[in-house]
Design a protein around this motif. Sequence first.
Motif, short mmCIF file in Angstrom:
data_model
loop_
_atom_site.label_atom_id
_atom_site.label_comp_id
_atom_site.label_asym_id
_atom_site.label_seq_id
_atom_site.Cartn_x
_atom_site.Cartn_y
_atom_site.Cartn_z
N GLY A 33 -51.64 12.32 -45.86
CA GLY A 33 -50.69 11.21 -45.87
C GLY A 33 -50.31 10.68 -47.23
N ALA A 34 -50.78 11.32 -48.30
CA ALA A 34 -50.42 10.85 -49.64
C ALA A 34 -48.94 11.06 -49.91
N MET A 35 -48.37 12.12 -49.33
CA MET A 35 -46.93 12.40 -49.47
C MET A 35 -46.42 12.78 -48.09
N ILE A 36 -45.30 12.21 -47.72
CA ILE A 36 -44.68 12.48 -46.42
C ILE A 36 -43.27 12.97 -46.68
N TYR A 37 -42.88 14.01 -45.94
CA TYR A 37 -41.51 14.51 -46.00
C TYR A 37 -40.89 14.37 -44.61
N HIS A 38 -39.66 13.90 -44.59
CA HIS A 38 -38.91 13.78 -43.34
C HIS A 38 -37.54 14.42 -43.52
N GLU A 39 -37.12 15.17 -42.51
CA GLU A 39 -35.73 15.62 -42.43
C GLU A 39 -34.97 14.59 -41.60
N VAL A 40 -33.82 14.18 -42.10
CA VAL A 40 -32.95 13.32 -41.32
C VAL A 40 -31.63 14.06 -41.20
N LEU A 41 -31.26 14.37 -39.97
CA LEU A 41 -30.03 15.11 -39.69
C LEU A 41 -28.92 14.09 -39.50
N ILE A 42 -27.88 14.20 -40.31
CA ILE A 42 -26.83 13.19 -40.36
C ILE A 42 -25.48 13.80 -40.04
N SER A 43 -24.74 13.15 -39.16
CA SER A 43 -23.33 13.45 -38.95
C SER A 43 -22.57 12.37 -39.69
N GLY A 44 -21.89 12.76 -40.74
CA GLY A 44 -21.15 11.80 -41.53
C GLY A 44 -19.94 11.26 -40.80
N PHE A 99 -33.96 12.17 -36.53
CA PHE A 99 -35.04 12.75 -37.32
C PHE A 99 -35.30 14.18 -36.88
N GLY A 100 -35.49 15.03 -37.87
CA GLY A 100 -35.87 16.42 -37.63
C GLY A 100 -37.36 16.56 -37.84
N ARG A 101 -37.73 17.57 -38.59
CA ARG A 101 -39.15 17.84 -38.84
C ARG A 101 -39.73 16.83 -39.83
N SER A 102 -41.03 16.66 -39.73
CA SER A 102 -41.78 15.80 -40.66
C SER A 102 -43.03 16.55 -41.09
N ARG A 103 -43.48 16.23 -42.28
CA ARG A 103 -44.70 16.88 -42.79
C ARG A 103 -45.49 15.87 -43.61
N SER A 104 -46.78 15.85 -43.35
CA SER A 104 -47.70 15.01 -44.10
C SER A 104 -48.54 15.91 -44.99
N ILE A 105 -48.63 15.56 -46.25
CA ILE A 105 -49.39 16.37 -47.20
C ILE A 105 -50.52 15.51 -47.78
N ASP A 107 -17.14 11.31 -41.87
CA ASP A 107 -16.03 12.21 -42.17
C ASP A 107 -16.09 13.49 -41.33
N GLY A 108 -17.07 13.57 -40.43
CA GLY A 108 -17.21 14.74 -39.56
C GLY A 108 -18.08 15.84 -40.12
N LYS A 109 -18.54 15.71 -41.36
CA LYS A 109 -19.41 16.73 -41.95
C LYS A 109 -20.87 16.44 -41.59
N ASP A 110 -21.63 17.51 -41.50
CA ASP A 110 -23.06 17.39 -41.18
C ASP A 110 -23.90 17.58 -42.44
N TRP A 111 -24.98 16.84 -42.51
CA TRP A 111 -25.86 16.84 -43.67
C TRP A 111 -27.31 16.81 -43.23
N THR A 112 -28.19 17.27 -44.10
CA THR A 112 -29.62 17.08 -43.92
C THR A 112 -30.12 16.32 -45.14
N ALA A 113 -30.74 15.19 -44.90
CA ALA A 113 -31.36 14.42 -45.98
C ALA A 113 -32.87 14.66 -45.87
N ILE A 114 -33.46 15.07 -46.97
CA ILE A 114 -34.89 15.31 -47.01
C ILE A 114 -35.51 14.19 -47.84
#
Length: 142
Positions: A95-106, A86-92, A108-115
């Motif tokens: 707490g009605a809306m929450i955003y999370h960054e999830v840093l992923i190493s696939g 998990f990366g950064r998180s934000r509550s708006i 296949d060796g590629k890196d991704w960020t899922a928001i």
Amino acid sequence: MRAFLAVFILCAAFLALVATARAEDPIDTTRAMIEAQIKAFLNDDVDAAYSYAAPGIKAIYPDKNVFFAMVKKSYRPVYHPGNYAFGRSRSIDNGAMIYHEVLISGRDGKDWTAIYQIARQPDGSYKINGVQIVPNTESKGI
């Protein structure tokens, strides 16, 4: 003795209230939900993975198997990540809306960020309202 008992009961009630408030922290709650959904994807558990989807997602994909096929095809890094953190998180709006960054190493060796966008439902629960995946094209080093 009565005074001691009254103080003891008040302290116990206060501790229970603090523990409940902490347990219901929306950031922690939604982070655990994301982890549970990722584990469901890793185990090919269609029912569990689909249960975390918000009503708007379920309206677009009313069949859980179609939803699962879409995730497998279009969200492969989330469906079967290699490693994730998990990366950064934000509550708006309290707490009605929450955003999370999830840093992923696939795998296949590629890196991704899922928001992840997570919305509080009318009953107070949280559901995943959408996920945006962006490739990480630039290494930041370790």
